[in-house]
Design a protein around this motif. Structure first.
Motif, PDB file in Angstrom:
ATOM      1  N   ASP A 193       0.888  -0.264  -9.262  1.00 42.91           N
ATOM      2  CA  ASP A 193       1.276   0.502 -10.454  1.00 42.91           C
ATOM      3  C   ASP A 193       2.620   1.213 -10.262  1.00 42.91           C
ATOM      4  OD1 ASP A 193      -1.105  -0.303 -11.479  1.00 42.91           O
ATOM      5  OD2 ASP A 193      -2.144   1.609 -11.141  1.00 42.91           O
TER       6      ASP A 193
ATOM      7  N   LYS B 261     -12.490  -3.768   0.924  1.00 41.30           N
ATOM      8  CA  LYS B 261     -12.916  -3.019  -0.264  1.00 41.30           C
ATOM      9  C   LYS B 261     -14.366  -3.366  -0.614  1.00 41.30           C
ATOM     10  CE  LYS B 261      -8.601  -1.553  -0.818  1.00 41.30           C
ATOM     11  NZ  LYS B 261      -7.877  -2.300   0.204  1.00 41.30           N
TER      12      LYS B 261
ATOM     13  N   HIS C 217     -14.432  -6.449  -5.363  1.00 39.90           N
ATOM     14  CA  HIS C 217     -13.055  -6.836  -5.025  1.00 39.90           C
ATOM     15  C   HIS C 217     -13.050  -8.104  -4.170  1.00 39.90           C
ATOM     16  CE1 HIS C 217     -11.187  -3.386  -6.855  1.00 39.90           C
ATOM     17  NE2 HIS C 217     -12.076  -2.603  -6.267  1.00 39.90           N
TER      18      HIS C 217
ATOM     19  N   GLU D  44       0.855  -1.188   0.000  1.00 40.48           N
ATOM     20  CA  GLU D  44       0.000   0.000   0.000  1.00 40.48           C
ATOM     21  C   GLU D  44       0.891   1.237   0.000  1.00 40.48           C
ATOM     22  OE1 GLU D  44      -4.075  -0.233   2.153  1.00 40.48           O
ATOM     23  OE2 GLU D  44      -2.577  -0.877   3.608  1.00 40.48           O
TER      24      GLU D  44
ATOM     25  N   GLU E  14      -7.433  -5.814  -8.703  1.00 40.10           N
ATOM     26  CA  GLU E  14      -6.185  -5.476  -9.402  1.00 40.10           C
ATOM     27  C   GLU E  14      -5.023  -6.320  -8.876  1.00 40.10           C
ATOM     28  OE1 GLU E  14      -8.293  -3.243  -8.161  1.00 40.10           O
ATOM     29  OE2 GLU E  14      -8.857  -1.939  -9.832  1.00 40.10           O
ATOM     30  N   ALA E  15      -4.980  -6.544  -7.575  1.00 39.49           N
ATOM     31  CA  ALA E  15      -3.902  -7.360  -7.010  1.00 39.49           C
ATOM     32  C   ALA E  15      -4.026  -8.802  -7.497  1.00 39.49           C
ATOM     33  CB  ALA E  15      -3.930  -7.298  -5.488  1.00 39.49           C
TER      34      ALA E  15
ATOM     35  N   GLU F 125      -3.689   0.080  -2.469  1.00 43.30           N
ATOM     36  CA  GLU F 125      -3.074  -1.155  -2.960  1.00 43.30           C
ATOM     37  C   GLU F 125      -2.855  -1.080  -4.473  1.00 43.30           C
ATOM     38  OE1 GLU F 125      -3.971  -5.266  -1.250  1.00 43.30           O
ATOM     39  OE2 GLU F 125      -5.084  -5.324  -3.146  1.00 43.30           O
ATOM     40  N   LYS F 126      -3.882  -0.661  -5.173  1.00 39.64           N
ATOM     41  CA  LYS F 126      -3.773  -0.554  -6.641  1.00 39.64           C
ATOM     42  C   LYS F 126      -2.654   0.404  -7.038  1.00 39.64           C
ATOM     43  CE  LYS F 126      -6.202   1.409 -10.608  1.00 39.64           C
ATOM     44  NZ  LYS F 126      -4.929   1.256 -11.300  1.00 39.64           N
TER      45      LYS F 126
ATOM     46  N   THR G 105      -7.783  -6.553  -3.480  1.00 40.09           N
ATOM     47  CA  THR G 105      -8.419  -5.948  -4.664  1.00 40.09           C
ATOM     48  C   THR G 105      -8.373  -6.891  -5.878  1.00 40.09           C
ATOM     49  OG1 THR G 105      -6.300  -4.981  -5.349  1.00 40.09           O
ATOM     50  CG2 THR G 105      -7.766  -3.578  -4.036  1.00 40.09           C
TER      51      THR G 105
ATOM     52  N   ASP H 196      -7.714   3.071  -2.618  1.00 44.04           N
ATOM     53  CA  ASP H 196      -6.911   2.912  -3.841  1.00 44.04           C
ATOM     54  C   ASP H 196      -5.444   2.604  -3.552  1.00 44.04           C
ATOM     55  OD1 ASP H 196      -9.156   3.580  -5.318  1.00 44.04           O
ATOM     56  OD2 ASP H 196      -8.647   5.717  -5.392  1.00 44.04           O
TER      57      ASP H 196
END
Ligand code: NCD
Ligand code: ZN
Length: 344
Positions: free
Chosen positions: A156, A224, A228, A139, A180-181, A151-152, A178, A149
């Motif tokens: 990135d 989340k 998620h 994070e 995304e993860a 973690e996402k 998430t 947001d």
């Protein structure tokens, strides 16, 4: 199904704390696990092999009178001052199994963590060479990034470049929360994995915030939205060997959580496998629980799978309202609620 027999599982991410608390946290862990990866975020943090060895001895001593023992797999807390020589000592020690990266300020006892991830790249080079895994609290901490947001944005900004810069480093993204993860890990090589907690499988932020604020569901990464949660459930029950069990069980005294500024962490060690069984059953994936809990993590770390077994019965029980925590007390997850499965 009324009874489920699985190979004895391991917990690849747990907070045991120290001192008088160890007797309580270790007794809970010993009901379930063969091995446990012990987080180093004590105060002061466990930054050296000698501190890890001393901590390990205190853990072993705390389990002396238990009917069975859990093997503690120790970790080092990475700081910007950690030297490559310390990493070499860790790899040679036989007792340190990984190094934990906390972005400074990300969570409980993380003030000594890493401010500038590139500052630790030389040490990561050594870890890659020696095959020592890097465990990441993924994070970002900047106040301008929304907490949902973090973690996402970490993936990135920091994880993608890190994995690209160290293509052979073993990396575990801890307690993913998430979609995304989950997607990021699924797209990586086999030596990049993730742990998943029971609470991120069972809950979403409605449980935390709708109809009243429930501090015992507050942990980091924060829960989340349900989409998620569904993605994390899908990852855990997919059979993909990169996803494995890490409870992130983190004891805090009830008064510290039920406060104007409550601290982050869910205590799940008292019902660890029952909680995962609940989540896997809801996903109609109980047949995948054993691999997630007992095979994937051991294979990832290159350790033998446990030989013993654990029996779960469909025999409901009520989680106690409060549990002892040294000379204080904590409120366990699901306190006062019924759980369907029981480890005998
Ligand atoms: C953990 C703790 O209390 O030590 N808290 C948490 O919310 N998970 C630290 C951590 O793993 O972030
Ligand atoms: Zn943790």
């Amino acid at each position: 199904m009324r009874e489920l027999l699985i190979t004895r599982p391991d917990d690849w991410h747990v907070h045991l704390r120290d001192g008088a608390i160890l007797a309580d946290t270790c007794a809970d862990m010993a009901r379930y696990f063969g091995r446990m990866v012990v987080m180093p975020n004590l105060d002061p943090p466990v930054t050296t092999v000698s501190a890890a060895a001393a901590y390990r001895q205190r853990i072993v001593a705390a389990m002396e009178n238990l009917p069975r023992q859990v093997e503690p797999l120790m970790t080092l807390y990475l700081t910007e001052r950690t030297s490559s020589a310390e990493i070499e000592r860790a790899a040679d020690s036989g007792l340190v199994h990984a190094v934990k990266l906390y972005p400074a300020g990300a969570t409980t006892h993380s003030a000594a963590g890493v401010r500038e991830i590139r500052a630790v790249y030389p040490v990561l080079e050594t870890m890659q060479k020696l095959g020592l895994p890097l465990l990441i609290h993924g994070e970002v901490t900047s106040s301008d990034i929304d907490i949902f947001d973090r973690e996402k944005v970490f993936i990135d900004r920091h994880l993608e470049p890190l994995v690209a810069a160290f293509p052979e480093l073993k990396v575990v993204l801890e307690h993913i929360s998430t979609a995304e993860a989950a997607a990021f890990i699924s797209a990586q090589a086999p030596h990049v994995g993730a742990t998943i907690t029971a609470h991120h499988l069972l809950y979403n932020r409605n449980h935390l915030l709708a109809g009243g604020i429930r501090p015992h569901y507050y942990c980091l990464p924060v829960l989340k939205r349900d989409t998620h949660q569904q993605a994390v459930i899908q990852a855990a029950t997919s059979g993909d060997p990169r996803f494995f069990l890490g409870t992130d069980s983190a004891p805090h005294a009830t008064a510290d959580k039920q406060s104007a500024c409550g601290c982050a962490g869910c205590y799940t060690a008292h019902a660890a496998i029952e909680l995962y069984a609940e989540a896997f059953e809801r996903a109609h994936a109980l047949d995948r629980l054993e691999a997630f809990a007992a095979f994937h993590g051991a294979d990832f770390y290159g350790l033998p799978r446990n030989r013993g077994q654990l029996t779960l019965r469909r025999d409901s029980w009520t989680v106690p309202e409060r549990l002892a925590l040294g000379d204080s007390e904590l409120t366990p997850l699901c306190s006062g609620e019924q759980l369907a499965w029981n480890v005998t």
